[in-house]
Design a protein around this motif. Structure first.
Motif, mmCIF file in Angstrom:
data_model
loop_
_atom_site.group_PDB
_atom_site.id
_atom_site.type_symbol
_atom_site.label_atom_id
_atom_site.label_comp_id
_atom_site.label_asym_id
_atom_site.label_seq_id
_atom_site.Cartn_x
_atom_site.Cartn_y
_atom_site.Cartn_z
ATOM 1 N N ILE A 97 0.831 -1.199 0.000
ATOM 2 C CA ILE A 97 0.000 0.000 0.000
ATOM 3 C C ILE A 97 0.868 1.252 0.000
ATOM 4 O O ILE A 97 0.629 2.198 -0.759
ATOM 5 N N GLU A 98 1.906 1.248 0.834
ATOM 6 C CA GLU A 98 2.817 2.395 0.899
ATOM 7 C C GLU A 98 3.525 2.602 -0.440
ATOM 8 O O GLU A 98 3.644 3.730 -0.925
ATOM 9 N N TYR A 99 3.977 1.518 -1.040
ATOM 10 C CA TYR A 99 4.646 1.616 -2.337
ATOM 11 C C TYR A 99 3.684 2.159 -3.387
ATOM 12 O O TYR A 99 4.041 3.046 -4.171
ATOM 13 N N ARG A 100 2.461 1.642 -3.417
ATOM 14 C CA ARG A 100 1.470 2.071 -4.401
ATOM 15 C C ARG A 100 1.168 3.565 -4.238
ATOM 16 O O ARG A 100 1.086 4.301 -5.216
ATOM 17 N N ASP A 101 1.028 4.001 -2.985
ATOM 18 C CA ASP A 101 0.779 5.417 -2.734
ATOM 19 C C ASP A 101 1.963 6.267 -3.187
ATOM 20 O O ASP A 101 1.788 7.303 -3.827
ATOM 21 N N SER A 102 3.170 5.823 -2.838
ATOM 22 C CA SER A 102 4.375 6.572 -3.233
ATOM 23 C C SER A 102 4.522 6.605 -4.748
ATOM 24 O O SER A 102 4.858 7.650 -5.320
ATOM 25 N N SER A 104 2.155 6.362 -6.944
ATOM 26 C CA SER A 104 1.108 7.232 -7.473
ATOM 27 C C SER A 104 1.485 8.707 -7.307
ATOM 28 O O SER A 104 1.306 9.506 -8.228
ATOM 29 N N ILE A 105 2.001 9.043 -6.138
ATOM 30 C CA ILE A 105 2.431 10.425 -5.885
ATOM 31 C C ILE A 105 3.536 10.806 -6.864
ATOM 32 O O ILE A 105 3.502 11.868 -7.482
ATOM 33 N N LYS A 163 6.124 16.224 0.287
ATOM 34 C CA LYS A 163 4.862 15.478 0.356
ATOM 35 C C LYS A 163 4.934 14.425 1.454
ATOM 36 O O LYS A 163 4.000 14.275 2.258
ATOM 37 N N GLN A 164 6.044 13.700 1.516
ATOM 38 C CA GLN A 164 6.189 12.639 2.521
ATOM 39 C C GLN A 164 6.287 13.202 3.934
ATOM 40 O O GLN A 164 5.744 12.650 4.859
#
Length: 169
Positions: A97-102, A104-105, A163-164
């Motif tokens: 999930i974290e990878y997918r969010d990163s 995407s960002i 962002k992070q």
């Protein structure tokens, strides 16, 4: 140049042509059409191919130009740039999930870059082209490519860190 010589010359970089087309056009169908169109054009001009120092760079330049023309046309007006080609099934759910969010960002941030910087990042960091080859494709000096790549990476890094850390983007 006979058919076999032609195939031996142009088939080794077919996947790179497709990936660049997909990066620019997003749609797999559009990318397949672009790849097919490129190979048709190369076949029609097969007598000229031998005169090029780097056929692959020439083909990538043709692909870039064709895709940009498609993006400018009416039928491609609703396309957006998206790139995702990595999945690791061994990661834990949270990591996924974290990878997918990163990703995407970062993808959104890349889409906000100027077109030249976006293309240079694609060719250098995704396709692993050398600066000289990118220069041929983009019709730019290798020094200008290094500068543009450095600026693009710096912009992405700064925006991503903000962002992070702060949720600012």
């Amino acid at each position: 140049m006979n058919q076999q010589e032609f195939l031996d010359t142009v088939l080794p970089f077919k996947d790179k042509v497709f990936r660049l087309a997909k990066r620019l056009l997003v749609s797999s169908d559009e990318a397949e059409d672009a790849t097919q169109e490129l190979y048709f054009k190369l076949w029609k001009n097969k007598s000229k191919i031998e005169s090029y120092d780097n056929v692959e760079a020439y083909a990538m330049m043709m692909t870039k130009n064709y895709c940009l023309d498609q993006l400018k046309s009416k039928r491609a007006s609703n396309l957006t740039l998206v790139h995702s080609n990595y999945k690791d099934e061994s990661e834990r759910l949270e990591s996924k999930i974290e990878y997918r969010d990163s990703a995407s960002i970062l993808r959104n941030m890349m889409n906000a870059l100027p077109e030249k910087q976006r293309m240079i990042i694609q060719l250098r960091d995704v396709e692993n082209y050398e600066y000289d080859e990118i220069g041929e494709i983009m019709n730019m000096e290798p020094t200008a490519i290094r500068v543009a790549l450095s600026r693009a990476r710096k912009t992405l890094r700064e925006k991503f860190i903000k962002k992070q850390n702060y949720g600012i983007g």
